[in-house]
Design an enzyme around this catalytic site. Structure first.
Site, PDB file in Angstrom:
ATOM      1  N   HIS A   1      12.851  17.209 -20.392  1.00 58.53           N
ATOM      2  CA  HIS A   1      13.036  17.099 -21.663  1.00 58.53           C
ATOM      3  C   HIS A   1      11.572  17.253 -22.224  1.00 58.53           C
ATOM      4  O   HIS A   1      10.631  16.499 -22.405  1.00 58.53           O
ATOM      5  CB  HIS A   1      13.349  15.821 -22.435  1.00 58.53           C
TER       6      HIS A   1
ATOM      7  N   TYR B   1      33.721  13.438 -23.899  1.00 59.97           N
ATOM      8  CA  TYR B   1      33.914  12.213 -23.118  1.00 59.97           C
ATOM      9  C   TYR B   1      35.106  11.260 -23.657  1.00 59.97           C
ATOM     10  O   TYR B   1      34.784  10.793 -24.915  1.00 59.97           O
ATOM     11  CB  TYR B   1      32.563  11.397 -23.022  1.00 59.97           C
TER      12      TYR B   1
ATOM     13  N   HIS C   1      24.493   8.213 -18.908  1.00 58.67           N
ATOM     14  CA  HIS C   1      23.271   8.148 -17.932  1.00 58.67           C
ATOM     15  C   HIS C   1      23.560   7.545 -16.833  1.00 58.67           C
ATOM     16  O   HIS C   1      22.647   7.056 -16.156  1.00 58.67           O
ATOM     17  CB  HIS C   1      21.971   7.529 -18.719  1.00 58.67           C
TER      18      HIS C   1
ATOM     19  N   ASP D   1       0.973  -1.215   0.097  1.00 59.83           N
ATOM     20  CA  ASP D   1       0.081  -0.207   0.108  1.00 59.83           C
ATOM     21  C   ASP D   1       0.684   1.297   0.039  1.00 59.83           C
ATOM     22  O   ASP D   1       0.355   2.369   0.517  1.00 59.83           O
ATOM     23  CB  ASP D   1      -0.971   0.195   1.107  1.00 59.83           C
TER      24      ASP D   1
ATOM     25  N   HIS E   1      17.985  20.626 -25.805  1.00 57.67           N
ATOM     26  CA  HIS E   1      16.499  20.333 -25.683  1.00 57.67           C
ATOM     27  C   HIS E   1      15.436  21.221 -25.039  1.00 57.67           C
ATOM     28  O   HIS E   1      16.151  21.958 -24.270  1.00 57.67           O
ATOM     29  CB  HIS E   1      16.433  18.907 -24.854  1.00 57.67           C
TER      30      HIS E   1
ATOM     31  N   ARG F   1      30.951  17.871 -18.916  1.00 60.17           N
ATOM     32  CA  ARG F   1      29.689  18.635 -19.621  1.00 60.17           C
ATOM     33  C   ARG F   1      29.278  19.612 -18.883  1.00 60.17           C
ATOM     34  O   ARG F   1      29.698  19.878 -17.453  1.00 60.17           O
ATOM     35  CB  ARG F   1      28.509  17.575 -19.663  1.00 60.17           C
TER      36      ARG F   1
ATOM     37  N   GLU G   1      26.279  22.493 -18.616  1.00 58.88           N
ATOM     38  CA  GLU G   1      24.809  22.743 -19.111  1.00 58.88           C
ATOM     39  C   GLU G   1      24.087  23.951 -18.418  1.00 58.88           C
ATOM     40  O   GLU G   1      24.367  24.134 -17.013  1.00 58.88           O
ATOM     41  CB  GLU G   1      24.179  21.449 -18.803  1.00 58.88           C
TER      42      GLU G   1
ATOM     43  N   GLU H   1      24.287  22.354 -23.550  1.00 63.71           N
ATOM     44  CA  GLU H   1      24.982  21.278 -22.973  1.00 63.71           C
ATOM     45  C   GLU H   1      25.856  20.628 -23.557  1.00 63.71           C
ATOM     46  O   GLU H   1      25.823  19.333 -23.792  1.00 63.71           O
ATOM     47  CB  GLU H   1      24.007  20.550 -22.189  1.00 63.71           C
TER      48      GLU H   1
ATOM     49  N   HIS I   1      25.922  13.409 -28.067  1.00 66.45           N
ATOM     50  CA  HIS I   1      24.594  13.898 -27.815  1.00 66.45           C
ATOM     51  C   HIS I   1      24.578  15.064 -28.540  1.00 66.45           C
ATOM     52  O   HIS I   1      25.529  15.997 -28.780  1.00 66.45           O
ATOM     53  CB  HIS I   1      24.141  13.863 -26.267  1.00 66.45           C
TER      54      HIS I   1
ATOM     55  N   ASP J   1      17.624  22.325 -15.248  1.00 66.42           N
ATOM     56  CA  ASP J   1      18.917  21.231 -15.530  1.00 66.42           C
ATOM     57  C   ASP J   1      19.979  21.862 -15.857  1.00 66.42           C
ATOM     58  O   ASP J   1      20.257  22.798 -16.407  1.00 66.42           O
ATOM     59  CB  ASP J   1      18.178  20.883 -17.070  1.00 66.42           C
TER      60      ASP J   1
ATOM     61  N   ASP K   1      25.089  16.213 -12.826  1.00 69.82           N
ATOM     62  CA  ASP K   1      23.940  16.819 -13.920  1.00 69.82           C
ATOM     63  C   ASP K   1      22.901  16.631 -12.949  1.00 69.82           C
ATOM     64  O   ASP K   1      22.422  15.374 -12.811  1.00 69.82           O
ATOM     65  CB  ASP K   1      23.905  15.898 -14.790  1.00 69.82           C
TER      66      ASP K   1
HETATM   67  N1  GLY Z   1      19.651  15.732 -17.276  1.00 71.23           N
HETATM   68  C1  GLY Z   1      19.235  15.145 -18.507  1.00 71.23           C
HETATM   69  C2  GLY Z   1      19.726  16.171 -19.541  1.00 71.23           C
HETATM   70  O1  GLY Z   1      20.754  16.823 -19.390  1.00 71.23           O
HETATM   71  O2  GLY Z   1      19.389  16.092 -20.721  1.00 71.23           O
HETATM   72 MN    MN Z   2      21.234  17.782 -17.517  1.00 70.21          MN
HETATM   73 MN    MN Z   3      19.712  18.569 -20.305  1.00 66.44          MN
END
Ligand code: GLY
Ligand code: MN
Ligand code: MN
Length: 443
Positions: free
Chosen positions: A362, A394, A240, A38, A355, A411, A413, A390, A351, A268, A257
């Site tokens: 996102h 790497y 990730h 529960d 975004h 990174r 961001e 960002e 990447h 973010d 991050d």
């Molecule tokens: N923390 C997720 C991204 O940077 O997109």
């Molecule tokens: Mn991020």
């Molecule tokens: Mn991000």
């Protein structure tokens, strides 16, 4: 709360529904999700639902009828017994008043009332195929309307995705939203400052995660906006990776991050800093390349340019840096233009540079638009869109890479509000310049 942004948004949606031929829209909030027995997972409303209601209780549905222009809320009825156990509920009457709906009913009445509303509606607007439960419910309501066919009513002959309207609206933030996002950005930046100050060799990743969460929560944030990444040493090269229990080692970097959600809006932020407060020469070389690439992307962010302009600007600086440091060898990959054309940079930068961000980290919203000849170019930025910026580098160990760069993951961001002639960064209350980070950590 009749002057609330929520009511104004509902009116805008109704206007859009009319332009699309009119009908009835149904938007449920998120279900509660059991964790075990529960105990439920912490409850988080559905973003679309919240955008139109400001209402955070589970078991609630917004219905909009473009023919009458009415917005209706279904929510849990008052229940003294349940409120003793689970806490206050508005109940339909107080919810209607507080959130500015034209009508509100107990959620138990939805299966009788929605088929009545759907009678003779030209179309049903909902999140098509988003959840099996919702699809089943819609089928049930439509059957109920069709069952009344002999009384002369007809069922909607079209279903349209309500998200097509809402995504476009959510993409461009209003002043209320930007204000909340700015506050979320400030809290998250303070949390990064706190984690940097707390860092020292011998601690574990989760110790820094705890500093972040403490700062989020003590400033009123309800949740982290996403699973916090605290990645030290080689872990920073795993995109990730989540905060784990690895030890922070003297001489390594730590990539964080992490950011909070405040009143339904995400922030973010990523910062990368030396565990012991002082960058090594190799770390600093790569750090300054990533920082310069982020600055190039920031400089390229403004209304009127395409979504990929900041990405292209960042890639140019990163690719040049990869050639300068020998991460990419001219003999093997050619010059800057070849590296970009052949995407050789993607070995170290895999990447994209940004975004949309808003209620969801996102966030919703198309990244491409309809071109005049059926092509789909990247969409053009307009004021009050919010995007992250960002870039990163790497480096995994490999025989062709100078060992001094092995296992470095960096990174940086920030969150940017697009303006007519540039952008405003919401997340700069934590330093980003390497010297300033070192000065803060010397503290
Ligand atoms: N923390 C997720 C991204 O940077 O997109
Ligand atoms: Mn991020
Ligand atoms: Mn991000």
């Amino acid at each position: 709360m009749t002057d609330s942004p929520y009511r104004a948004r509902r009116e805008r949606v109704i206007e859009q529904m009319r332009k699309a031929g009119g009908g009835v829209a149904v938007l449920p909030t998120a279900p509660e999700v059991p964790r075990n027995r529960d105990s439920d997972y912490p409850y988080r409303h559905d973003s679309y639902f919240y955008y139109l209601s400001g209402f955070t209780e589970p078991d609630a549905v917004v219905v909009l009828d473009s023919r009458t222009g009415h917005s209706i809320l279904f929510c849990r009825a008052k229940n003294e017994e349940r409120e003793i156990w689970d806490g206050y509920r508005y109940g339909p009457e107080a919810a209607r008043e507080t959130f500015g709906f034209d009508a509100a009913y107990p959620i138990d009445e939805i299966d009788t009332r929605v088929p009545q509303l759907l009678a003779d509606a030209p179309a049903l607007f909902y999140a098509l195929g988003a959840s099996a439960q919702q699809d089943r419910q819609v089928r049930h309501w439509l059957s109920a309307v069709r069952a009344q066919g002999r009384t002369g009513v007809s069922a909607p002959s079209a279903a349209r995705d309500i998200r097509a309207i809402l995504d476009e609206m959510r993409l461009v933030k209003d002043p209320v939203e930007i204000d909340i996002m700015a506050r979320a950005g400030k809290i998250s930046a303070e949390a990064h400052v706190r984690a940097m100050k707390a860092s020292r060799p011998g601690l574990r990743e989760y110790h820094l995660e705890a500093e972040l969460l403490y700062e989020f929560r003590r400033n009123g944030s309800q949740f982290p906006a996403y699973g916090s990444i605290v990645a030290t040493g080689a872990n920073a090269t795993v995109l990730h990776y989540r905060a784990g229990d690895a030890k922070l080692r003297d001489g390594d970097l730590c990539l964080i991050d992490a950011a909070c959600e405040l009143d339904g809006y995400a922030s973010d932020i990523t910062r990368t800093f030396p565990v012991n407060g002082k960058f090594t020469a190799a770390q600093r070389e790569l750090y300054d390349i990533v920082l310069a690439s982020q600055q190039a992307a920031i400089d390229a962010t403004r209304a009127g340019v395409r979504f990929d302009a900041p990405h292209d600007a960042a890639v140019r600086v990163l690719a040049q840096g990869m050639l300068d440091t020998g991460l990419l060898k001219h003999d093997a990959v050619g010059g800057l233009d070849d590296v970009i054309a052949n995407k050789s940079f993607s070995r170290f930068y895999m990447h994209r540079t940004g975004h949309w961000i808003g209620m969801d980290v996102h966030d919703c919203g198309e990244y491409r638009e309809e071109g005049p000849n059926g092509e789909r170019p990247w969409r053009t930025l307009v004021p009050n869109m919010v995007t992250t910026i960002e870039p990163g580098i790497y480096v995994r160990p490999a025989p062709d890479i100078d060992e001094r760069y092995w296992n470095i993951g960096i990174r940086i961001e920030d969150d940017a509000v697009v303006t007519a002639d540039g952008c405003t960064l919401l997340t700069r209350d934590v330093p980003v310049d390497a010297d300033e980070i070192e000065a803060l950590m010397r503290g």
